[in-house]
Design a protein around this motif. Structure first.
Motif, PDB file in Angstrom:
ATOM      1  N   TRP A 600     -33.313  14.143 -27.165  1.00  0.00           N
ATOM      2  CA  TRP A 600     -34.719  14.483 -26.938  1.00  0.00           C
ATOM      3  C   TRP A 600     -35.275  13.823 -25.680  1.00  0.00           C
ATOM      4  O   TRP A 600     -36.394  14.127 -25.284  1.00  0.00           O
ATOM      5  N   ALA A 601     -34.555  12.938 -25.069  1.00  0.00           N
ATOM      6  CA  ALA A 601     -35.107  12.180 -23.950  1.00  0.00           C
ATOM      7  C   ALA A 601     -35.273  13.052 -22.719  1.00  0.00           C
ATOM      8  O   ALA A 601     -34.473  13.962 -22.467  1.00  0.00           O
ATOM      9  N   TYR A 602     -36.294  12.763 -21.946  1.00  0.00           N
ATOM     10  CA  TYR A 602     -36.485  13.423 -20.660  1.00  0.00           C
ATOM     11  C   TYR A 602     -35.522  12.816 -19.649  1.00  0.00           C
ATOM     12  O   TYR A 602     -35.112  11.650 -19.760  1.00  0.00           O
ATOM     13  N   SER A 603     -35.154  13.607 -18.655  1.00  0.00           N
ATOM     14  CA  SER A 603     -34.241  13.142 -17.618  1.00  0.00           C
ATOM     15  C   SER A 603     -34.680  13.687 -16.272  1.00  0.00           C
ATOM     16  O   SER A 603     -35.144  14.833 -16.187  1.00  0.00           O
ATOM     17  N   GLN A 604     -34.536  12.898 -15.241  1.00  0.00           N
ATOM     18  CA  GLN A 604     -34.845  13.314 -13.882  1.00  0.00           C
ATOM     19  C   GLN A 604     -33.719  12.842 -12.974  1.00  0.00           C
ATOM     20  O   GLN A 604     -33.361  11.670 -12.967  1.00  0.00           O
ATOM     21  N   ALA A 605     -33.134  13.807 -12.235  1.00  0.00           N
ATOM     22  CA  ALA A 605     -32.014  13.518 -11.335  1.00  0.00           C
ATOM     23  C   ALA A 605     -30.872  12.833 -12.078  1.00  0.00           C
ATOM     24  O   ALA A 605     -30.198  11.953 -11.541  1.00  0.00           O
ATOM     25  N   GLY A 606     -30.664  13.236 -13.323  1.00  0.00           N
ATOM     26  CA  GLY A 606     -29.573  12.702 -14.115  1.00  0.00           C
ATOM     27  C   GLY A 606     -29.833  11.352 -14.738  1.00  0.00           C
ATOM     28  O   GLY A 606     -28.960  10.812 -15.423  1.00  0.00           O
ATOM     29  N   ILE A 607     -31.011  10.785 -14.537  1.00  0.00           N
ATOM     30  CA  ILE A 607     -31.355   9.483 -15.107  1.00  0.00           C
ATOM     31  C   ILE A 607     -32.171   9.712 -16.369  1.00  0.00           C
ATOM     32  O   ILE A 607     -33.304  10.200 -16.318  1.00  0.00           O
ATOM     33  N   VAL A 608     -31.584   9.361 -17.512  1.00  0.00           N
ATOM     34  CA  VAL A 608     -32.213   9.606 -18.804  1.00  0.00           C
ATOM     35  C   VAL A 608     -33.150   8.455 -19.140  1.00  0.00           C
ATOM     36  O   VAL A 608     -32.823   7.279 -18.921  1.00  0.00           O
ATOM     37  N   GLU A 609     -34.325   8.790 -19.680  1.00  0.00           N
ATOM     38  CA  GLU A 609     -35.284   7.766 -20.088  1.00  0.00           C
ATOM     39  C   GLU A 609     -34.884   7.236 -21.469  1.00  0.00           C
ATOM     40  O   GLU A 609     -35.093   7.886 -22.489  1.00  0.00           O
ATOM     41  N   VAL A 610     -34.289   6.067 -21.485  1.00  0.00           N
ATOM     42  CA  VAL A 610     -33.738   5.477 -22.704  1.00  0.00           C
ATOM     43  C   VAL A 610     -34.759   4.537 -23.330  1.00  0.00           C
ATOM     44  O   VAL A 610     -35.345   3.694 -22.644  1.00  0.00           O
TER      45      VAL A 610
END
Length: 693
Positions: A600-610
């Motif tokens: 369910w996490a959002y991701s930007q440029a392949g970096i997942v918000e953990v």
């Protein structure tokens, strides 16, 4: 259903012989996209579920396919769409015809028994970078001023007329949510038509003065992010797209789903990433300074607050609203509504204007005005790609000295709930019994007092304390676990503890059981159950010594950190668990498909918000009042919240900034002022610091 059956009923398909179409009808879901497959690919599974709910979907397709020689290719796409939507709805009884929308002719195909409308405006496809002569990009830049549609019945659009037509559709359908595409290239390359239609949708919403929620789905750029759909959901959406591709792409017999939709479509279909837009109030902060009603910057400690209301007006605390003129000039004016005073604040902090920007050259990756800080004040500018400054709209914080509260507990041992019955959240813990520091409704607390019974105390593991209405009387109760199961101190019984359920007893519990316990409605009956994790998985226990608990999922490990909550607003318990690649969540509405957690996490440029694997600094609660629990956590001196979109979280945004660059050790969410939205408190050492939105 074979497409010939549709043609047999109509006498023609998509051509000039069609009769007058059905008028548009109200629909809670309005979808505004460019191409005839954008919704089928980038908006799943939201689209499929909206169709199957049956309460109304209107999908608007701004552009139509045609080759450069002018031979119409739209008809097979329209046919594919009807097959795709009809397969999901369980009916193919379509009626198509021409309708007038604000003086422009458009084709409307209606599946009346399922309340589905497909609207085709027929504007020419502009090419991936807007290279075709009549592209939306060229219309935006002013290099073309009037464009002829490629429909069988011609219409002619200038930019203002196109905005007016889409605005009229918004007015007629009265949606609760508008789903559209990326409004600017803030996440990387996308199709020019996608971004222009996203911008068009925002301007139309502003023109229509709609209060609908808005969700903008990423398209091409989503391919750079990790897949985040379960196999079961992917398979269902694959089949829906297969009906379209059979007609439009020729990969199978039109009327039947093809089994090979192409590798690039598979890549996109496995991903769902979207940006939401929100209403908020607080100080409008850029960097370390805050905006004043004089449109200059001042230290945030002395700056006044702003409110972005339900109509998108940006109101200063001392009166007046910010206006963007048709020429891009800023001023404070009376709060009279209208597009010039409309702003959209997205989850990433961009403040977009509802005023149509002036035509100018080189708008490839910037299609809307946005609010931008300068060295001396603020201005509007074309925004997109790397030209999109962000803001934080943050409330003031209230500090209460711990010494004044008489509560020493911290972390997961502290909860917020209204146990005193005055409508304001209290800070509660187990310290020689159930003690609560009453809230004052403004983010502060008075001295704590014990409220449970000396004769029947709430003798539970302090880490298991959870607050909620477990007996349906409209008052919050306090529950937790001991060796024999769940104990609850009910407000109706003057908080004398009694056995609630044998679930979560010592034989069933795991190391993370106590910290996972949450009072949340598990079956939409208006009464909270106690949900958490034990050896058998995610469990929800109803009140009763002989009632069997509901096992929601066996997927998480008993040692996983679990956060139960209602994630999609259906009043049924859902849950998330912490993983190394971000929260994995499951909703009860998809239980028949899978009980496993999906990313369910959002991701930007392949970096997942953990989110950290802890219940001390991470919590789920509804902070924006939409009925869906949001994921909040501490990060340095900020409280960050990722808003739930019902099937995934959006990007994290700043909920509050702690004073003096404080780093907190605990985070608690609860409704402190009685407005139905969760506020936030953090343990900043000698003080408890709270922020009310």
């Amino acid at each position: 259903m074979a497409l010939l059956a549709i043609c047999g009923v109509l006498g023609a398909c998509g051509d000039n012989l069609l009769s007058t179409g059905d008028p548009l009808a109200p629909a809670p879901d309005l979808i505004i996209v460019a191409h005839q497959d954008d919704d089928l690919i980038f908006m799943q599974p939201d689209l499929l579920e909206a169709v199957q709910r049956g309460d109304g979907v209107t999908s608007v397709y701004v552009t139509a396919g045609s080759n450069t020689a002018g031979t119409a290719q739209a008809d097979p796409r329209y046919q594919g769409l009807m097959n795709a939507y009809g397969s999901a709805a369980g009916s193919q009884a379509w009626r198509c015809g021409w309708i007038d929308i604000d003086g422009h002719t458009a084709e409307h195909c209606r599946l009346d028994e399922k309340r589905i409308s497909l609207v085709f405006l027929g504007y020419p496809d502009g090419g991936k970078v807007g290279e075709y002569e009549a592209s939306l990009l060229h219309l935006w830049e002013g290099t073309v001023t009037t464009v002829e549609t490629v429909a069988h019945r011609k219409a002619y659009y200038d930019r203002a007329g196109l905005i007016d037509v889409v605005a009229d559709i918004v007015r007629e359908t009265q949606p609760r949510i508008v789903r559209t595409l990326e409004v600017a290239a803030t996440h990387g390359r996308d199709h020019s038509d996608h971004m222009l239609v996203g911008a068009l949708a925002m301007l139309a919403i502003a023109r229509a003065n709609s209060q609908a929620d808005v969700l903008a789905y990423r398209a091409y750029s989503a391919a750079d992010e990790p897949p985040n759909k379960s196999e079961a959901i992917f398979d269902l959406t694959y089949a829906m797209l297969g009906y379209y591709e059979a007609c439009a792409g020729g990969c199978g017999t039109c009327g039947e789903p093809c089994t090979d939709i192409g590798e690039v479509h598979v890549t996109w279909l496995r991903r769902r990433y979207a940006i939401g837009f929100r209403h908020a109030s607080g100080k409008l902060r850029a960097g370390t300074q805050c905006l004043t009603p004089q449109l200059t910057f001042a230290p945030c400690e002395s700056a006044l607050s702003w409110q972005l209301d339900a109509y998108g007006e940006l109101r200063a605390a001392d009166g007046g609203c910010l206006e963007v003129s048709d020429f891009g000039e800023l001023a404070m004016t009376a709060c009279l509504g209208g597009r010039n005073r409309r702003f959209f604040f997205d989850d990433e902090g961009h403040l977009w204007s509802g005023t149509p920007p002036r035509a100018e050259a080189n708008l490839d990756y910037a299609h809307l005005w946005c609010l931008a800080p300068t060295e001396t004040g603020v201005r509007v500018q074309m925004c997109g790609q790397d030209r999109a400054p962000t803001w934080e709209l943050v409330p003031r914080t209230i500090e209460t000295a711990r010494a004044d509260m008489l509560i020493t507990a911290t972390g997961r041992e502290v909860r917020i709930g209204d146990l005193t019955g005055d409508g304001w959240g209290d800070l509660c813990a187990i310290e020689g019994g159930l003690v609560c520091a009453p809230g004052d409704g403004a983010g502060g607390f008075t001295a704590a007092a014990r409220i449970d019974s000396d004769v029947a105390p709430l003798a539970i593991d302090p880490r298991s304390l959870t607050l909620g209405d477990v007996d349906g009387d409209g008052r919050a109760d306090a529950c937790g676990r001991d060796a024999e199961g769940v104990l609850c101190a009910l407000a109706a019984n003057n908080f004398a503890a009694e056995r609630f359920s044998p679930s979560f007893n010592e034989a069933l519990a795991a190391a993370s059981t106590s910290a996972s316990l949450t009072a949340v409605d598990a079956n939409a009956d208006g009464v909270a159950d106690i949900c958490g994790i034990e050896q058998t998985g995610v469990v929800c226990a109803p009140r009763g010594l002989s009632l069997q608990p509901i096992v929601r999922s066996q997927w998480p490990s008993p040692t996983d950190v679990l956060w139960p909550a209602d994630l999609d607003g259906d009043h049924q318990a859902d849950w998330c668990t912490a993983t190394d690649t971000g929260p994995a969540c499951a909703v009860e509405a998809q239980r028949e498909l899978s009980t496993d957690g999906a990313p369910w996490a959002y991701s930007q440029a392949g970096i997942v918000e953990v989110a950290p694997a802890t219940t001390a600094t991470v919590a789920l609660a509804d902070v924006d009042g939409d009925g869906r629990a949001d994921l909040c956590s501490l990060h340095e001196d900020r409280i960050l919240c990722a808003r739930s979109q019902g099937r995934a979280f959006g990007p994290r945004g700043t909920f509050a900034i702690l004073p003096n660059q404080s780093v907190a050790s605990a985070l608690w969410l609860g409704d402190l002022d009685g407005d139905g939205r969760a506020d936030a408190c953090a343990d900043t050492g000698a003080t408890i610091t709270c922020a009310i939105r």
